[in-house]
Design a protein around this motif. Structure first.
Motif, mmCIF file in Angstrom:
data_model
loop_
_atom_site.group_PDB
_atom_site.id
_atom_site.type_symbol
_atom_site.label_atom_id
_atom_site.label_comp_id
_atom_site.label_asym_id
_atom_site.label_seq_id
_atom_site.Cartn_x
_atom_site.Cartn_y
_atom_site.Cartn_z
ATOM 1 N N GLY A 203 5.362 4.993 13.841
ATOM 2 C CA GLY A 203 6.851 6.109 13.172
ATOM 3 C C GLY A 203 5.829 7.401 12.328
ATOM 4 O O GLY A 203 5.769 8.645 12.455
ATOM 5 N N ILE A 204 5.329 6.917 11.350
ATOM 6 C CA ILE A 204 4.702 7.356 9.799
ATOM 7 C C ILE A 204 3.415 8.526 10.835
ATOM 8 O O ILE A 204 2.792 9.681 10.502
ATOM 9 N N ILE A 205 2.874 7.598 11.227
ATOM 10 C CA ILE A 205 1.230 8.582 12.225
ATOM 11 C C ILE A 205 1.895 9.432 13.168
ATOM 12 O O ILE A 205 1.277 10.905 13.252
ATOM 13 N N ASN A 206 3.275 9.822 13.330
ATOM 14 C CA ASN A 206 3.858 10.446 14.643
ATOM 15 C C ASN A 206 4.421 11.724 13.654
ATOM 16 O O ASN A 206 3.628 12.976 13.658
ATOM 17 N N GLN A 207 4.888 11.407 12.451
ATOM 18 C CA GLN A 207 4.609 12.457 11.918
ATOM 19 C C GLN A 207 3.577 13.031 11.211
ATOM 20 O O GLN A 207 3.393 13.915 10.740
ATOM 21 N N LEU A 208 2.726 12.106 11.003
ATOM 22 C CA LEU A 208 1.079 13.174 10.347
ATOM 23 C C LEU A 208 0.480 13.877 11.231
ATOM 24 O O LEU A 208 -0.589 14.871 10.917
ATOM 25 N N ASN A 209 1.632 13.293 12.396
ATOM 26 C CA ASN A 209 0.170 13.946 13.469
ATOM 27 C C ASN A 209 1.260 15.990 13.783
ATOM 28 O O ASN A 209 0.679 16.556 14.774
ATOM 29 N N ILE B 25 -2.415 5.702 4.564
ATOM 30 C CA ILE B 25 -0.647 5.670 4.792
ATOM 31 C C ILE B 25 -0.948 3.982 3.603
ATOM 32 O O ILE B 25 -1.942 3.154 4.391
ATOM 33 N N TRP B 26 -0.156 3.539 2.915
ATOM 34 C CA TRP B 26 -0.354 3.125 1.897
ATOM 35 C C TRP B 26 0.469 2.097 1.503
ATOM 36 O O TRP B 26 2.016 2.448 1.998
ATOM 37 N N ILE B 27 0.671 0.642 2.064
ATOM 38 C CA ILE B 27 1.908 -0.582 2.011
ATOM 39 C C ILE B 27 1.722 -0.785 0.551
ATOM 40 O O ILE B 27 1.144 -1.646 0.188
ATOM 41 N N ALA C 7 -2.449 8.899 -1.089
ATOM 42 C CA ALA C 7 -1.998 8.438 0.239
ATOM 43 C C ALA C 7 -1.404 9.391 0.506
ATOM 44 O O ALA C 7 -0.534 10.096 0.339
ATOM 45 N N ASP C 8 -1.223 9.818 1.328
ATOM 46 C CA ASP C 8 -0.827 10.708 2.807
ATOM 47 C C ASP C 8 0.928 10.440 3.229
ATOM 48 O O ASP C 8 1.330 11.586 3.327
ATOM 49 N N ALA C 9 0.708 8.642 3.187
ATOM 50 C CA ALA C 9 2.102 8.407 3.525
ATOM 51 C C ALA C 9 2.440 6.842 2.497
ATOM 52 O O ALA C 9 1.578 6.535 2.582
ATOM 53 N N GLU C 10 3.832 6.536 2.122
ATOM 54 C CA GLU C 10 3.715 5.637 1.061
ATOM 55 C C GLU C 10 4.337 4.418 1.961
ATOM 56 O O GLU C 10 5.437 5.159 2.882
ATOM 57 N N ILE C 11 4.706 3.430 2.272
ATOM 58 C CA ILE C 11 5.887 2.335 3.466
ATOM 59 C C ILE C 11 5.689 0.943 2.523
ATOM 60 O O ILE C 11 4.973 0.999 1.780
ATOM 61 N N LYS C 12 6.687 0.278 3.735
ATOM 62 C CA LYS C 12 6.792 -0.777 2.675
ATOM 63 C C LYS C 12 6.970 -1.602 3.606
ATOM 64 O O LYS C 12 7.408 -2.911 3.693
ATOM 65 N N ASP C 13 7.117 -1.591 4.972
ATOM 66 C CA ASP C 13 6.542 -2.355 6.309
ATOM 67 C C ASP C 13 5.929 -1.442 7.047
ATOM 68 O O ASP C 13 5.904 -0.780 7.771
ATOM 69 N N PHE C 14 4.645 -2.829 7.454
ATOM 70 C CA PHE C 14 3.911 -2.927 8.897
ATOM 71 C C PHE C 14 4.425 -2.274 9.712
ATOM 72 O O PHE C 14 3.877 -1.167 10.589
ATOM 73 N N SER C 15 5.790 -1.824 9.930
ATOM 74 C CA SER C 15 6.354 -1.357 11.989
ATOM 75 C C SER C 15 6.654 0.423 11.389
ATOM 76 O O SER C 15 6.920 0.263 12.242
ATOM 77 N N LYS D 172 -14.605 12.690 13.529
ATOM 78 C CA LYS D 172 -14.737 12.751 12.460
ATOM 79 C C LYS D 172 -13.459 11.851 11.301
ATOM 80 O O LYS D 172 -12.806 11.557 12.076
ATOM 81 N N PRO D 173 -14.006 11.701 10.066
ATOM 82 C CA PRO D 173 -12.762 11.001 8.966
ATOM 83 C C PRO D 173 -11.711 11.617 8.982
ATOM 84 O O PRO D 173 -10.734 11.039 9.333
ATOM 85 N N GLU D 174 -11.664 12.927 9.423
ATOM 86 C CA GLU D 174 -10.483 13.695 8.978
ATOM 87 C C GLU D 174 -9.179 13.304 10.086
ATOM 88 O O GLU D 174 -8.080 13.538 10.363
ATOM 89 N N GLU D 175 -10.101 13.348 11.189
ATOM 90 C CA GLU D 175 -9.303 12.849 12.497
ATOM 91 C C GLU D 175 -8.724 10.936 12.389
ATOM 92 O O GLU D 175 -7.976 10.372 13.162
ATOM 93 N N CYS D 176 -9.225 9.922 11.264
ATOM 94 C CA CYS D 176 -8.650 8.679 11.874
ATOM 95 C C CYS D 176 -8.225 8.784 10.361
ATOM 96 O O CYS D 176 -7.604 9.218 9.596
ATOM 97 N N VAL D 177 -6.953 7.180 10.684
ATOM 98 C CA VAL D 177 -6.398 7.147 9.220
ATOM 99 C C VAL D 177 -6.027 5.545 9.057
ATOM 100 O O VAL D 177 -6.946 4.763 10.430
ATOM 101 N N VAL D 178 -5.996 5.756 7.379
ATOM 102 C CA VAL D 178 -6.656 3.982 7.179
ATOM 103 C C VAL D 178 -5.600 3.889 6.997
ATOM 104 O O VAL D 178 -4.307 4.525 5.930
#
Length: 238
Positions: free
Chosen positions: A231-237, A199-201, A219-227, A173-179
């Motif tokens: 961690g962000i996915i873990n936080q969203l979960n 997640i927006w880089i 965006a559900d999260a904004e980051i400055k580095d792909f690395s 389902k879309p809600e089970e996916c992150v872009v």
């Protein structure tokens, strides 16, 4: 819970959030081309349209080949508009940018490996029909369960359908996916449109545009580095 990952390629994996216009412009400046940023911007836009419309790039072309053909189109536009540059600069600029991409992808590999060990990962990219060859040369093709490439599926971002195809490939389902992507308008907006998390880089765009980063497309999260992605996915979960 996030169960599947959809990742953009250009500007996300290969530049860590830098727009390719910025990367190429830096190379033009390094080699003292004498071209203004306005002239380059027009040449860059022309080259992107030309490669998207015309079958110049073949499935066998590597990323270096793609860059060389891209710069050739830019140089032709500049010549046609009164600013001819030395032909030898084409290879120099292409090599400079390819070396940058190689190093950036090298740093991204452990992140991709970590993601692929935990989730099914789909690559969703506006590309020219040779993304499989590019991934093979950069030795990251094994991290992706499937590729959704605009030149193949005949849908281009920002059309949300291209990300919908990625969701369908995951069987989730879309809600089970992150872009994960670097472009607000081409990645984040279509992701949120179909119901995915995003997640927006957010590092460096190219064109000055006014976008609404709030509301339904935030965006559900904004980051400055792909690395930061795992961690962000873990936080969203949580």
């Amino acid at each position: 819970m996030i169960k599947g990952v959809l990742i953009d390629y250009g500007g996300t994996i290969d530049t860590n959030g830098l727009h390719w216009g910025s990367v190429l412009w830096s190379a033009y400046q390094k080699f003292e081309s004498g071209i203004t940023k306005e002239e380059f911007s027009k040449a860059y836009s022309f080259g992107e349209r030309s490669l998207a419309i015309n079958p110049i790039i073949k499935p066998s072309h590597s990323f270096y080949d793609t860059l060389e053909l891209k710069v050739e189109q830019q140089f032709q536009f500049l010549k046609d508009n009164g600013s001819e540059l030395p032909a030898e600069l084409i290879k120099a600029i292409a090599k400079e940018c390819n070396d940058f991409a190689l190093e950036t992808v090298r740093k991204a590999k452990p992140v991709l490996q970590e993601l692929a060990s935990q989730y099914p990962v789909i690559l969703v990219s506006n590309f020219y029909g040779n993304i499989n060859r590019v991934l093979e040369v950069f030795e990251i093709e094994s991290f992706f369960q499937e590729i959704v490439e605009s030149a193949v599926v005949k849908v281009r971002k920002p059309d949300p359908k291209i990300y919908q195809l990625g969701v369908e490939a995951l069987g989730l389902k879309p809600e089970e996916c992150v872009v994960i992507g670097d472009s607000f308008t081409k990645d984040i907006v279509p992701a949120k449109t179909i119901g995915c998390k995003a997640i927006w880089i957010n590092v460096a765009g190219w064109e000055d545009t006014t976008v609404n980063h709030e509301g339904p497309y935030q965006a559900d999260a904004e980051i400055k580095d792909f690395s930061q992605v795992p961690g962000i996915i873990n936080q969203l979960n949580k």
